[in-house]
Scaffold this motif. Structure first.
Motif, short mmCIF file in Angstrom:
data_model
loop_
_atom_site.label_atom_id
_atom_site.label_comp_id
_atom_site.label_asym_id
_atom_site.label_seq_id
_atom_site.Cartn_x
_atom_site.Cartn_y
_atom_site.Cartn_z
N ASP A 92 -7.03 15.70 58.18
CA ASP A 92 -6.20 15.92 59.36
C ASP A 92 -5.20 16.88 59.04
O ASP A 92 -4.65 17.68 59.81
CB ASP A 92 -5.70 14.42 59.86
CG ASP A 92 -6.30 13.78 60.52
OD1 ASP A 92 -6.41 12.35 60.85
OD2 ASP A 92 -7.83 14.33 60.92
N SER A 93 -4.53 16.87 57.93
CA SER A 93 -3.28 17.47 57.59
C SER A 93 -3.69 19.06 57.42
O SER A 93 -2.70 19.88 57.39
CB SER A 93 -2.65 16.92 56.32
OG SER A 93 -3.58 17.18 55.10
N VAL A 94 -4.98 19.53 57.38
CA VAL A 94 -5.35 20.96 57.05
C VAL A 94 -5.90 21.37 58.35
O VAL A 94 -6.46 22.64 58.54
CB VAL A 94 -6.04 21.17 55.76
CG1 VAL A 94 -5.31 20.55 54.56
CG2 VAL A 94 -7.39 20.56 55.81
N ASN A 95 -6.63 20.20 59.20
CA ASN A 95 -7.40 20.89 60.25
C ASN A 95 -6.53 21.81 60.99
O ASN A 95 -5.47 21.69 61.51
CB ASN A 95 -7.60 19.57 61.08
CG ASN A 95 -8.85 19.89 61.87
OD1 ASN A 95 -9.69 20.57 61.78
ND2 ASN A 95 -9.27 18.66 62.72
N GLY A 96 -7.29 22.70 61.58
CA GLY A 96 -6.66 23.93 62.07
C GLY A 96 -6.05 24.90 61.52
O GLY A 96 -5.54 26.26 61.89
N ARG A 97 -5.90 24.84 60.09
CA ARG A 97 -5.09 25.89 59.24
C ARG A 97 -6.01 26.51 58.23
O ARG A 97 -6.01 27.38 57.74
CB ARG A 97 -3.84 25.10 58.51
CG ARG A 97 -2.77 24.66 59.52
CD ARG A 97 -1.70 24.22 58.78
NE ARG A 97 -1.80 23.17 57.68
CZ ARG A 97 -1.45 23.03 56.50
NH1 ARG A 97 -1.07 24.14 55.90
NH2 ARG A 97 -1.76 22.08 56.04
N PHE A 98 -7.26 25.49 57.58
CA PHE A 98 -7.93 25.93 56.58
C PHE A 98 -9.38 25.91 57.21
O PHE A 98 -9.70 25.12 58.15
CB PHE A 98 -7.93 24.71 55.60
CG PHE A 98 -6.87 24.51 54.71
CD1 PHE A 98 -5.56 25.11 55.14
CD2 PHE A 98 -7.08 23.57 53.47
CE1 PHE A 98 -4.55 25.21 54.40
CE2 PHE A 98 -5.63 23.56 52.77
CZ PHE A 98 -4.53 24.41 53.09
N THR A 99 -10.08 26.99 56.61
CA THR A 99 -11.47 27.14 57.20
C THR A 99 -12.46 27.42 55.93
O THR A 99 -12.21 28.16 54.95
CB THR A 99 -11.59 28.39 58.01
OG1 THR A 99 -10.49 28.64 58.99
CG2 THR A 99 -13.08 28.59 58.31
N ILE A 100 -13.36 26.37 55.93
CA ILE A 100 -14.43 26.29 54.88
C ILE A 100 -15.68 27.23 55.31
O ILE A 100 -15.91 27.15 56.57
CB ILE A 100 -14.53 24.92 54.24
CG1 ILE A 100 -15.49 25.09 53.06
CG2 ILE A 100 -15.56 24.27 55.33
CD1 ILE A 100 -15.80 23.66 52.24
N SER A 101 -16.17 28.01 54.38
CA SER A 101 -17.47 28.82 54.88
C SER A 101 -18.42 29.05 53.47
O SER A 101 -17.86 28.80 52.39
CB SER A 101 -17.07 30.17 55.63
OG SER A 101 -16.33 30.82 54.71
N ARG A 102 -19.55 29.26 53.95
CA ARG A 102 -20.41 29.46 52.58
C ARG A 102 -21.20 30.72 52.94
O ARG A 102 -21.59 31.02 54.08
CB ARG A 102 -21.23 28.29 52.42
CG ARG A 102 -22.43 27.97 53.33
CD ARG A 102 -22.77 26.68 53.35
NE ARG A 102 -23.52 26.48 51.91
CZ ARG A 102 -23.83 25.37 51.45
NH1 ARG A 102 -23.42 24.16 51.71
NH2 ARG A 102 -24.19 25.25 50.24
N ASP A 103 -21.45 31.67 51.88
CA ASP A 103 -22.46 32.67 51.99
C ASP A 103 -23.42 32.27 50.92
O ASP A 103 -23.15 32.54 49.68
CB ASP A 103 -21.55 33.91 51.43
CG ASP A 103 -22.38 35.26 51.65
OD1 ASP A 103 -23.82 35.07 51.35
OD2 ASP A 103 -21.83 36.27 51.85
N ASN A 104 -24.63 31.73 51.43
CA ASN A 104 -25.67 31.60 50.43
C ASN A 104 -26.21 32.75 49.58
O ASN A 104 -26.54 32.41 48.50
CB ASN A 104 -26.65 30.70 51.00
CG ASN A 104 -26.39 29.35 51.59
OD1 ASN A 104 -25.37 28.51 50.86
ND2 ASN A 104 -26.90 28.78 52.59
N ALA A 105 -26.19 33.80 50.10
CA ALA A 105 -26.62 35.01 49.38
C ALA A 105 -25.92 35.25 48.25
O ALA A 105 -26.50 35.82 47.25
CB ALA A 105 -26.61 36.27 50.37
N LYS A 106 -24.44 34.87 48.41
CA LYS A 106 -23.73 35.30 47.32
C LYS A 106 -23.35 34.01 46.41
O LYS A 106 -22.45 34.08 45.56
CB LYS A 106 -22.19 35.83 47.63
CG LYS A 106 -22.23 37.05 48.47
CD LYS A 106 -20.85 37.70 48.73
CE LYS A 106 -21.04 39.20 49.46
NZ LYS A 106 -20.01 39.77 49.87
N SER A 107 -23.94 32.89 46.86
CA SER A 107 -23.95 31.58 46.03
C SER A 107 -22.37 31.32 46.08
O SER A 107 -21.84 30.89 44.93
CB SER A 107 -24.64 31.71 44.69
OG SER A 107 -26.02 31.88 44.85
#
Length: 126
Positions: free
Chosen positions: A62-77
């Motif tokens: 909850d404390s980071v929701n809306g401020r942090f974003t997680i993402s992944r690029d599988n091609a770059k691992s």
């Protein structure tokens, strides 16, 4: 050798941004769910965010929701944690962890993870 290698972090003023990276070496990132945890001396390690293998669904505390974003690029691992509008209370050592499990990562605890990054310091000044 199977490992997660972190980069990013550093010192930033309150309200600033940082981007953390977690790169997989010797293993296939798309087969892992990745979680970000943080720890402050004297406190328990806290789950911050995670992204699931397969559908890529995400979870945030909850404390980071809306401020942090997680993402992944599988091609770059590589998995990224974009941290915006940082606050002094975000100051901690941040770790990325990888799990080969098949459950939703929001249900995971530390023991469910198989691989650890080396940790990186994030310091937010007021």
């Amino acid at each position: 050798q199977l490992q997660l290698v972190q980069s990013g972090g550093g010192l930033v003023q309150s309200g600033g941004s940082l981007n953390l990276s977690c790169a997989a070496s010797g293993l296939t990132l798309e087969n892992l769910s990745i979680g970000w945890f943080r720890q402050v001396p004297g406190k328990e390690r806290e789950g911050v965010s995670c992204i699931n293998r397969g559908d890529g669904s995400t979870w945030y505390t909850d404390s980071v929701n809306g401020r942090f974003t997680i993402s992944r690029d599988n091609a770059k691992s590589t998995v990224y944690l974009q941290m915006d509008n940082l606050k002094p209370e975000d100051t901690a050592v941040y770790y990325c962890l990888g799990s080969r499990g098949h459950s939703y990562c929001s249900e995971y605890v530390i023991a469910d993870y198989d691989y650890w990054g080396q940790g990186t310091q994030v310091t937010v000044s007021s």
